[in-house]
Motif scaffolding. Structure first.
Motif, PDB file in Angstrom:
ATOM      1  N   ILE A  98       1.185  10.743  -4.798  1.00 28.33           N
ATOM      2  CA  ILE A  98       2.394  11.447  -5.343  1.00 28.33           C
ATOM      3  C   ILE A  98       3.769  10.691  -5.468  1.00 28.33           C
ATOM      4  N   SER A  99       3.943  10.141  -4.060  1.00 27.61           N
ATOM      5  CA  SER A  99       5.136   9.393  -3.741  1.00 27.61           C
ATOM      6  C   SER A  99       5.350   8.095  -4.681  1.00 27.61           C
ATOM      7  N   CYS A 100       4.087   7.649  -4.530  1.00 29.28           N
ATOM      8  CA  CYS A 100       4.382   6.008  -5.335  1.00 29.28           C
ATOM      9  C   CYS A 100       4.250   6.082  -6.839  1.00 29.28           C
ATOM     10  N   SER A 101       3.598   7.330  -7.340  1.00 28.46           N
ATOM     11  CA  SER A 101       3.605   7.341  -8.761  1.00 28.46           C
ATOM     12  C   SER A 101       4.944   7.766  -9.267  1.00 28.46           C
ATOM     13  N   LEU A 153       1.274   9.433  10.867  1.00 36.72           N
ATOM     14  CA  LEU A 153       0.308   8.580  10.079  1.00 36.72           C
ATOM     15  C   LEU A 153       0.522   9.033   8.678  1.00 36.72           C
ATOM     16  N   ILE A 154       0.754  10.141   8.520  1.00 40.73           N
ATOM     17  CA  ILE A 154       0.681  10.876   7.158  1.00 40.73           C
ATOM     18  C   ILE A 154       1.932  10.912   6.401  1.00 40.73           C
ATOM     19  N   LEU A 155       3.056  11.335   7.278  1.00 41.87           N
ATOM     20  CA  LEU A 155       4.440  11.529   6.452  1.00 41.87           C
ATOM     21  C   LEU A 155       5.051  10.051   5.870  1.00 41.87           C
ATOM     22  N   PRO A 156       4.891   9.103   6.588  1.00 39.40           N
ATOM     23  CA  PRO A 156       5.381   7.920   5.724  1.00 39.40           C
ATOM     24  C   PRO A 156       4.812   7.588   4.243  1.00 39.40           C
ATOM     25  N   LYS A 157       3.662   8.185   4.280  1.00 34.45           N
ATOM     26  CA  LYS A 157       2.930   7.633   2.830  1.00 34.45           C
ATOM     27  C   LYS A 157       3.700   8.846   1.656  1.00 34.45           C
ATOM     28  N   PHE A 158       4.168   9.854   2.131  1.00 35.22           N
ATOM     29  CA  PHE A 158       4.882  10.873   1.330  1.00 35.22           C
ATOM     30  C   PHE A 158       6.254  10.221   0.909  1.00 35.22           C
ATOM     31  N   LEU A 159       6.562   9.173   1.506  1.00 40.83           N
ATOM     32  CA  LEU A 159       7.928   8.560   1.417  1.00 40.83           C
ATOM     33  C   LEU A 159       7.821   6.984   0.731  1.00 40.83           C
ATOM     34  N   ALA A 160       6.734   6.753   0.139  1.00 40.36           N
ATOM     35  CA  ALA A 160       6.329   5.617  -0.671  1.00 40.36           C
ATOM     36  C   ALA A 160       6.746   4.368   0.157  1.00 40.36           C
ATOM     37  N   THR A 161       6.319   4.604   1.395  1.00 42.23           N
ATOM     38  CA  THR A 161       6.636   3.222   2.311  1.00 42.23           C
ATOM     39  C   THR A 161       5.595   2.004   1.998  1.00 42.23           C
ATOM     40  N   GLU A 162       4.535   2.457   1.174  1.00 42.91           N
ATOM     41  CA  GLU A 162       3.725   1.285   0.830  1.00 42.91           C
ATOM     42  C   GLU A 162       4.070   0.916  -0.416  1.00 42.91           C
ATOM     43  N   ALA A 163       4.889  -0.153  -0.266  1.00 42.50           N
ATOM     44  CA  ALA A 163       5.505  -0.760  -1.728  1.00 42.50           C
ATOM     45  C   ALA A 163       4.603  -1.209  -2.581  1.00 42.50           C
ATOM     46  N   PHE A 165       1.623  -0.413  -3.612  1.00 47.50           N
ATOM     47  CA  PHE A 165       1.111   0.683  -4.549  1.00 47.50           C
ATOM     48  C   PHE A 165       2.290   1.036  -5.525  1.00 47.50           C
ATOM     49  N   VAL A 166       3.413   1.041  -5.069  1.00 39.57           N
ATOM     50  CA  VAL A 166       4.522   1.245  -6.127  1.00 39.57           C
ATOM     51  C   VAL A 166       4.470   0.337  -7.166  1.00 39.57           C
ATOM     52  N   PHE A 167       4.449  -1.194  -6.676  1.00 37.98           N
ATOM     53  CA  PHE A 167       4.282  -2.156  -7.409  1.00 37.98           C
ATOM     54  C   PHE A 167       3.265  -2.251  -8.422  1.00 37.98           C
TER      55      PHE A 167
END
Lengths: 289, 311
Positions: A98-101, A153-163, A165-167
């Protein structure tokens, strides 16, 4: 006549080379698969066979290793550990997709102020070592009373912290023809409609890649789980395996590796089911970077 | 629906609706970005600032941070031999593991490129360890295989590597090499982008295979080599799980696998010296930044971008 002989002469050394190539690859593959074969074999060996023999195949199949492993560690059953692992990995997958897309669509398609610098910042965070932010993140989650829960462990993933995947999704979206959205805009679609009904369905391959990599990386993750979780009933399979690390006696080898096999099984299944997405996703990450 | 139709009809005559539309699109962009912006501020920028502050304090998570100035840094650099051993172990590991891994990845990619049948199979099969290798399961397997009485001991009679100071690091490095599949897949994709005509032209000119490799493959592949080098180096600096498993979390024997991250974990989360660990984290951040900057600086002389050559 002369041409045919020359081609057969020319082809022969080529075949040898190809044969050598296949033989080399096969040999390399066997060496590489050895640790996996060893793991599977050891998980089925009785305790006295583990160290004594070089023989890979167990003399007698010791299925009780798996029975012991299913009982789990510290009175927490494997089903519980498996559920915990799945919960965390599943939450991370949903969050990342969700967050990365969402972020990727803005970077790939929308105009806004500071787009260039923000994009550069986003790329830079891919290289940011996790450890630089870890301690304060821990302190923040500690203040929020979230240590020893799954939130950190889960919350940061909802804030697109894994750049990363955004890229990955940005790169994919840039490849989609712009005419599609222009057509949608003429039909009266705003940016939200065109994102959800036009772009998102077309981005599916990149989203699947994101989902699978997130699942596997979260599943394998050890460090974050190690610092945030300490109640045995909240442990994941990875953390449960950790308690074997301190035990150096070989008597626990069978059950320990039986549990290791159980922990690897989801990754192996994911790999077999989605290998095309994984290999292509990895290949594309480098080419356009 | 009708409003948009009238708008579309009006547009050619007057440019009036254009500006609000653009402003609304800009607003939409921020809505899409909001999770990322929140994450970047609260989970990246703020923590970085906080850890910079904490690095100048004594902090144990329970009592308020106590300002100590540069003491963490001076202690780290001048009074802590374990710190320097962890730096040494990490650098040795990076210098051994990354070139070996990338060399193998490139060699296998070159071999697979010439292959017509079976390429997809080998590509997937060689890739699999990159997915499995980061797991605790494989780290435990590694420890057992390289332990006293394990496979390596039995085969070569060297004793277990994980118990010997000079060798334990090498066992961990081999686990990294084992995961050469990810860079290999990226190399292979890069190789397939090199136009075949270049090789055909070189063939006509009588260039040997080695010459073709040096004059076509290496320069054309250099951006991909660079990408892999940066990525794998940064990752290697942060390896944790295998060192933890091999040494039961202690970095032994004789601190030979006390990787930087392991020591940081030990100081921060075992010994509760959060200030000291924050200082370590900042030095790591600066070190990785410096290494990346050096790689980028040197890249100007050896990385070749085809699009630049056109200009």
């Amino acid at each position: 006549m002369t041409t045919t002989t020359s081609t057969t002469v020319a082809r022969k050394p080529l075949d040898w080379r190809r044969l050598a190539l296949h033989a080399g690859c096969l040999a390399a593959l066997l060496v590489m698969l050895y640790p996996l074969a060893w793991l599977l074999a050891t998980s089925l060996k009785p305790a006295n066979e583990v160290i004594a023999s070089l023989n890979l195949l167990p003399g007698k199949l010791e299925w009780s290793n798996y029975k012991t492993a299913l009982d789990g560690v510290n009175d927490v059953s494997v089903t519980r550990l498996l559920t915990n692992s799945l919960l965390i990995a599943g939450g991370a997958v949903v969050g990342n997709v969700i967050s990365c897309s969402l972020a990727a669509y803005a970077f790939a398609r929308l105009r806004f102020r500071f787009r260039g610098p923000l994009f550069a910042f986003m790329i830079a965070t891919i290289m940011l070592p996790h450890h630089a932010v870890l301690i304060p993140q821990y302190i923040i989650f500690n203040q929020l009373g979230m240590v020893n829960t799954y939130w950190p462990l889960i919350l940061p993933k909802f804030l697109a912290t894994e750049a990363f995947f955004v890229f990955l999704i940005v790169q994919f979206m840039r490849g989609l023809p712009r005419e599609l959205e222009e057509a949608a805009r003429i039909d009266g679609c705003g940016p939200f409609r065109s994102f959800f009904s036009v772009i998102l369905p077309l981005t599916r391959p990149a989203l699947i890649t994101t989902a699978i990599f997130t699942f596997i990386w979260t599943w394998n993750d050890f460090f974050t789980q190690l610092i945030y979780l300490f109640s045995p009933e909240k442990f994941t399979l990875t953390l449960a395996l950790r308690s074997f690390v301190d035990a150096s006696s070989t008597s626990a080898f069978g059950p320990m590796f039986a549990m290791s096999v159980i922990a690897l099984l989801p990754i192996v299944l994911f790999f077999l089911a989605f290998q095309r997405f994984l290999v292509e996703g990895m290949a594309n990450s480098g080419i356009k970077g | 629906m009708t409003t948009t139709q009238t708008k579309a009809a009006v547009r050619p005559q007057a440019d009036v609706p254009k500006k609000p539309v653009r402003r609304r699109r800009e607003g939409a962009a921020w809505v899409f970005l909001s999770p990322w912006v929140l994450g970047a501020c609260v989970l990246t920028l703020l923590p970085m600032a906080v850890s910079l502050y904490l690095s100048f304090t004594d902090y144990d998570l329970f009592n308020a941070p106590n300002w100590v100035g540069l003491r963490n840094y001076t202690q780290m650099f001048t009074e802590d031999p374990r710190y320097w051993r962890s730096v040494g172990a990490t650098l040795t590991y990076v210098v051994i593991a990354v070139p070996l891994q990338l060399g193998l990845a490139l060699a296998v990619a070159l071999a697979l490129k010439t292959m017509r049948r079976g390429r997809a199979f080998y590509r997937s099969a060689f890739y699999a360890p990159s997915l499995l290798g980061a797991s605790m399961s494989i780290a435990l397997v590694w420890r057992a295989i390289f332990n006293d009485g394990g496979t390596v001991d039995n085969l070569f009679g060297t004793g277990g590597w994980v118990n010997k100071p000079g060798w334990a690091l090498f066992a961990v490095a081999l686990l990294t090499v084992w995961q050469f599949g990810a860079p290999m897949v990226i190399f292979l994709a890069g190789l397939q982008q090199i136009p075949g005509e270049l090789y055909e032209a070189a063939e006509v000119d009588g260039a040997s295979r080695w010459r073709q490799f040096l004059s076509i493959t290496v320069p054309m592949l250099s951006p991909v080599i660079f990408f892999n080098l940066v990525l794998q180096t940064i990752q290697a600096f942060q390896v944790f799980t295998p060192a933890f498993a091999v040494s039961a979390g202690k970095g032994g024997p004789a601190d030979s696998t006390l990787f930087y991250t392991l020591y940081l974990y030990d100081r921060g989360f075992v010994a509760s010296h959060m200030g000291y660990a924050s200082a370590m984290a900042w030095v790591l951040l600066i070190a990785i930044g410096a290494v990346t900057a050096v790689l980028f600086r040197t890249s100007r002389s050896w990385v070749f971008y085809a699009s630049e050559g056109d200009r």
